[in-house]
Design a protein around this motif. Structure first.
Motif, PDB file in Angstrom:
ATOM      1  N   THR A   1       0.826  -1.206   0.000  1.00  0.00           N
ATOM      2  CA  THR A   1       0.000   0.000   0.000  1.00  0.00           C
ATOM      3  C   THR A   1       0.861   1.256   0.000  1.00  0.00           C
ATOM      4  N   THR A   2       1.943   1.243   0.767  1.00  0.00           N
ATOM      5  CA  THR A   2       2.862   2.388   0.787  1.00  0.00           C
ATOM      6  C   THR A   2       3.452   2.621  -0.593  1.00  0.00           C
ATOM      7  N   ALA A   3       3.954   1.556  -1.206  1.00  0.00           N
ATOM      8  CA  ALA A   3       4.558   1.691  -2.534  1.00  0.00           C
ATOM      9  C   ALA A   3       3.532   2.122  -3.572  1.00  0.00           C
ATOM     10  N   LEU A   4       2.311   1.647  -3.439  1.00  0.00           N
ATOM     11  CA  LEU A   4       1.261   2.006  -4.392  1.00  0.00           C
ATOM     12  C   LEU A   4       0.888   3.484  -4.263  1.00  0.00           C
ATOM     13  N   ILE A   5       0.724   3.968  -3.034  1.00  0.00           N
ATOM     14  CA  ILE A   5       0.421   5.390  -2.842  1.00  0.00           C
ATOM     15  C   ILE A   5       1.547   6.256  -3.407  1.00  0.00           C
ATOM     16  N   HIS A   6       2.787   5.878  -3.101  1.00  0.00           N
ATOM     17  CA  HIS A   6       3.931   6.632  -3.619  1.00  0.00           C
ATOM     18  C   HIS A   6       3.927   6.637  -5.147  1.00  0.00           C
ATOM     19  N   HIS A   7       3.634   5.493  -5.742  1.00  0.00           N
ATOM     20  CA  HIS A   7       3.619   5.385  -7.207  1.00  0.00           C
ATOM     21  C   HIS A   7       2.525   6.269  -7.807  1.00  0.00           C
ATOM     22  N   ILE A   8       1.348   6.260  -7.205  1.00  0.00           N
ATOM     23  CA  ILE A   8       0.254   7.070  -7.734  1.00  0.00           C
ATOM     24  C   ILE A   8       0.576   8.561  -7.619  1.00  0.00           C
ATOM     25  N   VAL A   9       1.111   8.971  -6.460  1.00  0.00           N
ATOM     26  CA  VAL A   9       1.467  10.380  -6.272  1.00  0.00           C
ATOM     27  C   VAL A   9       2.521  10.800  -7.300  1.00  0.00           C
ATOM     28  N   ALA A  10       3.528   9.943  -7.513  1.00  0.00           N
ATOM     29  CA  ALA A  10       4.560  10.249  -8.507  1.00  0.00           C
ATOM     30  C   ALA A  10       3.981  10.264  -9.918  1.00  0.00           C
ATOM     31  N   THR A  11       3.022   9.374 -10.179  1.00  0.00           N
ATOM     32  CA  THR A  11       2.370   9.337 -11.490  1.00  0.00           C
ATOM     33  C   THR A  11       1.649  10.655 -11.766  1.00  0.00           C
ATOM     34  N   ALA A  12       1.132  11.268 -10.700  1.00  0.00           N
ATOM     35  CA  ALA A  12       0.459  12.564 -10.851  1.00  0.00           C
ATOM     36  C   ALA A  12       1.444  13.697 -11.113  1.00  0.00           C
ATOM     37  N   GLY A  13       2.748  13.400 -11.017  1.00  0.00           N
ATOM     38  CA  GLY A  13       3.759  14.419 -11.248  1.00  0.00           C
ATOM     39  C   GLY A  13       4.104  15.230 -10.018  1.00  0.00           C
ATOM     40  N   TRP A  14       3.673  14.771  -8.849  1.00  0.00           N
ATOM     41  CA  TRP A  14       3.978  15.470  -7.610  1.00  0.00           C
ATOM     42  C   TRP A  14       5.302  14.978  -7.039  1.00  0.00           C
ATOM     43  N   PRO A  15       6.082  15.844  -6.401  1.00  0.00           N
ATOM     44  CA  PRO A  15       7.305  15.378  -5.737  1.00  0.00           C
ATOM     45  C   PRO A  15       6.943  14.418  -4.605  1.00  0.00           C
ATOM     46  N   ALA A  16       7.649  13.298  -4.497  1.00  0.00           N
ATOM     47  CA  ALA A  16       7.299  12.293  -3.490  1.00  0.00           C
ATOM     48  C   ALA A  16       8.546  11.566  -3.005  1.00  0.00           C
ATOM     49  N   ARG A  17       8.512  11.178  -1.753  1.00  0.00           N
ATOM     50  CA  ARG A  17       9.538  10.324  -1.152  1.00  0.00           C
ATOM     51  C   ARG A  17       8.835   9.201  -0.410  1.00  0.00           C
ATOM     52  N   MET A  18       9.428   8.009  -0.465  1.00  0.00           N
ATOM     53  CA  MET A  18       8.917   6.849   0.255  1.00  0.00           C
ATOM     54  C   MET A  18       9.971   6.390   1.254  1.00  0.00           C
ATOM     55  N   GLY A  19       9.579   6.115   2.481  1.00  0.00           N
ATOM     56  CA  GLY A  19      10.546   5.693   3.486  1.00  0.00           C
ATOM     57  C   GLY A  19       9.863   5.103   4.700  1.00  0.00           C
ATOM     58  N   GLY A  20      10.580   5.130   5.816  1.00  0.00           N
ATOM     59  CA  GLY A  20      10.064   4.491   7.027  1.00  0.00           C
ATOM     60  C   GLY A  20      10.532   3.061   7.099  1.00  0.00           C
ATOM     61  N   ASN A  21       9.594   2.138   7.072  1.00  0.00           N
ATOM     62  CA  ASN A  21       9.906   0.711   7.182  1.00  0.00           C
ATOM     63  C   ASN A  21      10.136   0.079   5.815  1.00  0.00           C
ATOM     64  N   ILE A  22      10.350   0.902   4.803  1.00  0.00           N
ATOM     65  CA  ILE A  22      10.536   0.403   3.442  1.00  0.00           C
ATOM     66  C   ILE A  22      11.604   1.245   2.751  1.00  0.00           C
ATOM     67  N   GLY A  23      12.484   0.605   2.014  1.00  0.00           N
ATOM     68  CA  GLY A  23      13.501   1.342   1.266  1.00  0.00           C
ATOM     69  C   GLY A  23      14.474   2.079   2.169  1.00  0.00           C
ATOM     70  N   LEU A  24      14.954   3.221   1.689  1.00  0.00           N
ATOM     71  CA  LEU A  24      15.902   4.021   2.462  1.00  0.00           C
ATOM     72  C   LEU A  24      15.214   4.687   3.644  1.00  0.00           C
ATOM     73  N   PRO A  25      15.887   4.790   4.799  1.00  0.00           N
ATOM     74  CA  PRO A  25      15.326   5.574   5.904  1.00  0.00           C
ATOM     75  C   PRO A  25      15.014   6.994   5.430  1.00  0.00           C
ATOM     76  N   ILE A  26      13.942   7.575   5.950  1.00  0.00           N
ATOM     77  CA  ILE A  26      13.535   8.879   5.468  1.00  0.00           C
ATOM     78  C   ILE A  26      14.588   9.938   5.758  1.00  0.00           C
ATOM     79  N   LEU A  27      15.363   9.784   6.833  1.00  0.00           N
ATOM     80  CA  LEU A  27      16.391  10.766   7.153  1.00  0.00           C
ATOM     81  C   LEU A  27      17.607  10.653   6.228  1.00  0.00           C
ATOM     82  N   ALA A  28      17.694   9.573   5.464  1.00  0.00           N
ATOM     83  CA  ALA A  28      18.802   9.400   4.524  1.00  0.00           C
ATOM     84  C   ALA A  28      18.480   9.975   3.154  1.00  0.00           C
ATOM     85  N   GLN A  29      17.288  10.556   3.010  1.00  0.00           N
ATOM     86  CA  GLN A  29      16.862  11.075   1.717  1.00  0.00           C
ATOM     87  C   GLN A  29      16.817  12.602   1.734  1.00  0.00           C
ATOM     88  N   ASP A  30      16.975  13.199   0.552  1.00  0.00           N
ATOM     89  CA  ASP A  30      16.915  14.651   0.425  1.00  0.00           C
ATOM     90  C   ASP A  30      15.501  15.147   0.702  1.00  0.00           C
TER      91      ASP A  30
END
Length: 379
Positions: free
Chosen positions: A72-101
């Motif tokens: 669900t997290t990845a899907l929401i991130h994908h949809i937001v990015a598909t809309a052309g909005w700036p998006a970051r995904m993190g937390g318990n998935i992928g890179l820690p949010i503090l490791a991202q710009d």
């Protein structure tokens, strides 16, 4: 930099102790040591929450639940990015949010949040908070199941009154949290995801099965709460590629589909895959988190044959013997070979273990990678 043992440090005057979510606060001595000084124990998500005031204007979507939160997290991130909005995904998935710009103004942070992370968070005010479900899991970290459910509920307690809450109500604990949110005066901000909603998923190749219908509904509701255009939501659902180890279609060999669902580490998370395919050769077992497979029973009628592996091989073979043909294989390589030999065109070989992997593998990803390698060797 000087490294010291935190258990020997005088914490007077410290603002907080920051720990990894993997630190078991119910057993680790750091909890008692910090308590002596009245110092809170926090994690990286709380650090992010405290830093938000200094970031460009943005919104945060937080997703929790026992099962389905990564998809669900990845899907929401994908949809937001598909809309052309700036998006970051993190937390318990992928890179820690503090490791991202940091995102530019108007960005959306989409965070998968485990109960462990919520335990270490005090001030995360999600613009949209999502709870998918609550089933028994991680009970070694909590006093009882009610305490585990209460950890999930805190995600909504941290929200401002006008922010959106989206809650699946298929299980009693989640339904109770939805009632609490409604009774708090936030009924207009609450969206409830009911079980059993029929949807046309034929155009969503990576979102098959009734559980993914629920995941998709939660994602759609979250994106609608953000104001994502409907066309972008539709396009995002159609183009979402899915996640590794979560009902991942690895290959088709001789007309037989091979599916890697290694992330299914408990019976509740394995149950949806058993209902997503018609004729299944089910590879099941590992380090069991429970002594039964009752949560998987609704899908038993789809199983042509089961192949048990790992520490649970004997127990699960005994449990399933009266329900379906069973082969005790003990190891994954034997199970893949046996399933490949028995499966016929149009059928599915499914690794959905309903168990942790630590008896034979480093983690569920290593188990899924091993399955993929074995399937590639069949070609």
């Amino acid at each position: 930099m000087t490294l010291v043992d935190p258990l020997t440090v005088d914490l007077t005057g410290y603002a907080a102790v920051v720990v990894s979510p993997g630190v078991p606060l119910n057993r680790h001595p750091i909890a008692a040591h910090a308590a002596q000084f009245g110092i809170p124990i926090i994690g990286d998500i709380e650090l992010f929450a405290q830093a938000r005031a200094g970031l460009p204007a943005h919104r945060v979507v937080g997703i929790t639940g026992t099962n389905g939160k990564s998809t669900t997290t990845a899907l929401i991130h994908h949809i937001v990015a598909t809309a052309g909005w700036p998006a970051r995904m993190g937390g318990n998935i992928g890179l820690p949010i503090l490791a991202q710009d940091a995102l530019p103004e108007g960005g959306v942070y989409v965070l998968e949040l485990s109960s462990y992370q919520i335990d270490l968070t005090r001030t995360l005010d999600c613009d949209v908070a999502v709870l998918l479900n609550i089933t028994p899991d991680h009970l070694d970290r909590y006093r009882d199941f009610d305490a585990y459910a209460a950890a999930k509920a805190r995600l909504f307690a941290m929200q401002s009154p006008g922010h959106a809450a989206i809650i699946g109500i298929a299980d009693a604990p989640s339904a109770a949290i939805a009632r609490q949110v409604a009774l708090s005066g936030r009924g207009e901000q609450l969206t409830k995801i009911a079980p059993g909603v029929c949807m046309d998923q034929s155009r969503w190749p990576a979102l098959q099965g009734p559980h993914n219908a629920q995941n998709a509904l939660a994602a759609i509701s979250a994106c609608e709460a953000l104001g994502v255009p409907q066309a972008a939501i539709t396009r995002g659902l159609e183009t979402f590629g899915g996640l590794p180890h979560r009902m991942e279609r690895v290959s088709e060999v001789g007309g037989v589909q091979f599916v890697n669902d290694s992330k299914a580490t408990n019976p509740d998370s394995a149950a949806p895959a058993l209902q997503a395919y018609d004729r299944i050769h089910w590879i099941v077992g590992g380090q069991a988190k429970s002594d039964d497979l009752e949560a998987c029973r609704p899908g038993f009628g789809h199983v042509a044959r089961a192949y048990t592996i790992g520490d649970a091989a004997a127990r699960f073979a005994e449990l399933l013997a009266g329900e379906m043909p069973v082969e005790r294989c003990d190891t994954l390589d034997r199970a893949v070979a046996a399933a490949a030999a028995n499966a016929r065109p149009g059928e599915t070989v499914l690794l959905s273990p309903a168990c942790a992997s630590f008896d034979q593998f480093r983690d569920y990803e290593a188990r899924g990678d091993a399955f993929r390698t074995l399937v590639e060797g069949l070609k």
